[in-house]
Design a protein around this motif. Structure first.
Motif, PDB file in Angstrom:
ATOM      1  N   GLU A   1      -7.435  -4.043  -6.238  1.00  0.00           N
ATOM      2  CA  GLU A   1      -6.522  -4.400  -5.147  1.00  0.00           C
ATOM      3  C   GLU A   1      -6.416  -3.239  -4.165  1.00  0.00           C
ATOM      4  O   GLU A   1      -6.480  -2.069  -4.571  1.00  0.00           O
TER       5      GLU A   1
ATOM      6  N   THR B   1       9.093  -2.187  -4.035  1.00  0.00           N
ATOM      7  CA  THR B   1       8.797  -3.390  -4.804  1.00  0.00           C
ATOM      8  C   THR B   1      10.042  -4.260  -4.918  1.00  0.00           C
ATOM      9  O   THR B   1      11.075  -3.819  -5.411  1.00  0.00           O
TER      10      THR B   1
ATOM     11  N   LYS C   1      -1.566 -11.235 -13.988  1.00  0.00           N
ATOM     12  CA  LYS C   1      -1.762 -10.951 -12.573  1.00  0.00           C
ATOM     13  C   LYS C   1      -3.169 -11.284 -12.101  1.00  0.00           C
ATOM     14  O   LYS C   1      -3.463 -11.150 -10.903  1.00  0.00           O
TER      15      LYS C   1
ATOM     16  N   LEU D   1       2.420  -9.070  -6.105  1.00  0.00           N
ATOM     17  CA  LEU D   1       1.545  -8.348  -7.022  1.00  0.00           C
ATOM     18  C   LEU D   1       1.237  -9.168  -8.262  1.00  0.00           C
ATOM     19  O   LEU D   1       0.099  -9.225  -8.722  1.00  0.00           O
TER      20      LEU D   1
END
Length: 367
Positions: free
Chosen positions: A187, A195, A92, A295
């Motif tokens: 973040e 999600t 990520k 994400l």
């Protein structure tokens, strides 16, 4: 040397981890069996020497194209997963730009964040503790932030940070060498989060694309972790997926995932993937605004993979089938299994305790 289009001799598990939990290892074996059925080849033991005529099932995103070309991994037809050039590209960490004047690893490019900007939440990726402090100062002006180790899975290890002192305490537990190689994400924190999962898989000449939502469950320690995905899958690419009747949030999630994926193919030379999955979050910022963004990516076996392979088999069995629903379920304990459940794991894992993993497929018209 056989080309990647030649018929494969068998499916081979490729475990690239230092340690694979028991429950994951056994699920991977079941997935290998399912992929072998799709490809009409056997499951084979890992060869003692490199062979380029196998179909591989890696445990993680592979790193270094030159290394894996020796195994014949050159195209999506050669393996189930993804292949990138640098370690940070597998995590990520790519989901955010660097703060100004920050350190960066070999191969870092700002092109990805620029190309994917419409699909990203506000945040930063850093590769040093000093840069983490600087990035946090920028984010904390607008509310809490979320500190995310980039190699953690199932939501584990993430912290909500409200102040510089909380950050300093959290960073005291961080391995500087780990950050320098893999990175760390800071973040904007979202509340009331939903999600979405968006993805695509390509196996045995079949392309399958999907969207869906994730659920959470509690592990034996009472921690909220990934509990499964409910998916709608179509035969074909993302364009076929966007032809479905979709709610605005679903359509936006798919569009943002497509933007994110297109940026990866454009910005990362050597990127190859047959299994691509994106977590897209929709929630509220501290000032009450609704925000949506990707994400992270998963270019490896993931929590939704059991549903993916069952759907692929359904499409292979019925060439007229265009849409289907599938779901994965991870339950800590011994649930009563539905009659249509396909069990992928049930047992006492030495690390996390009693766990059951299963998947289901059903008609598109019967949610």
């Amino acid at each position: 040397m056989p080309r990647s289009t030649d018929r494969k001799h068998g499916v081979v598990l490729l475990d690239t981890r230092e340690h694979t939990p028991e429950h994951e290892r056994l699920v991977h074996q079941k997935l290998a069996q399912r992929l072998a059925q799709l490809l009409h080849i056997p499951v084979l033991p890992t060869p003692s020497a490199p062979r380029d005529n196998h179909y591989y099932l890696p445990t993680d995103t592979l790193i270094d194209p030159a290394k894996y070309q020796a195994l014949g991994i050159r195209s999506p037809a050669d393996f189930f997963g993804g292949l990138v050039a640098q370690p940070y590209m597998a995590t990520k960490a790519i989901s955010h730009p660097l703060p100004a004047k920050a350190r960066c690893p070999q191969g870092w490019t700002d092109d990805f964040a620029r190309l994917a900007s419409d699909a990203l939440l506000r945040g930063y990726t850093v590769f040093s503790l000093d840069d983490a402090v600087a990035a946090a100062a920028l984010l904390l002006r607008d509310g809490p932030l979320r500190l995310k180790p980039v190699r953690a899975t199932a939501g584990r290890g993430q912290l909500e940070i409200h102040s510089a002192s909380e950050l300093q305490s959290a960073l005291g537990e961080v391995d500087e060498a780990e950050i320098a190689l893999w990175g760390l994400v800071l973040e904007e924190n979202l509340d009331a989060v939903e999600t979405f999962s968006v993805g695509q898989v390509q196996v045995a000449g079949i392309t399958c694309s999907y969207y869906g939502t994730q659920s959470l469950t509690q592990d034996h320690a009472g921690v909220s972790v990934y509990g499964g995905s409910s998916l709608v899958l179509v035969r074909g690419g993302y364009d076929a997926l966007l032809q479905l009747e979709l709610e605005q949030a679903q359509r936006l999630a798919i569009t943002q995932a497509c933007t994110y994926e297109a940026a990866a193919f454009a910005a990362f030379p050597g990127f190859v993937a047959s299994r691509r999955n994106y977590d897209v979050a929709r929630g509220q910022t501290a000032d009450g605004k609704v925000r949506s963004g990707v994400l992270e990516q998963s270019w490896r076996i993931g929590g939704a993979s059991s549903a993916e392979v069952l759907a692929l088999q359904a499409f292979a069995d019925d060439p007229a089938l265009q849409r289907i629903r599938a779901s994965t379920h991870e339950v800590f304990g011994d649930p009563v299994l539905p009659a249509d459940a396909t069990l992928f794991y049930q047992g006492d894992d030495s690390e996390i305790g009693r766990l059951t993993k299963y998947a289901r497929v059903r008609d598109y018209d019967h949610p």
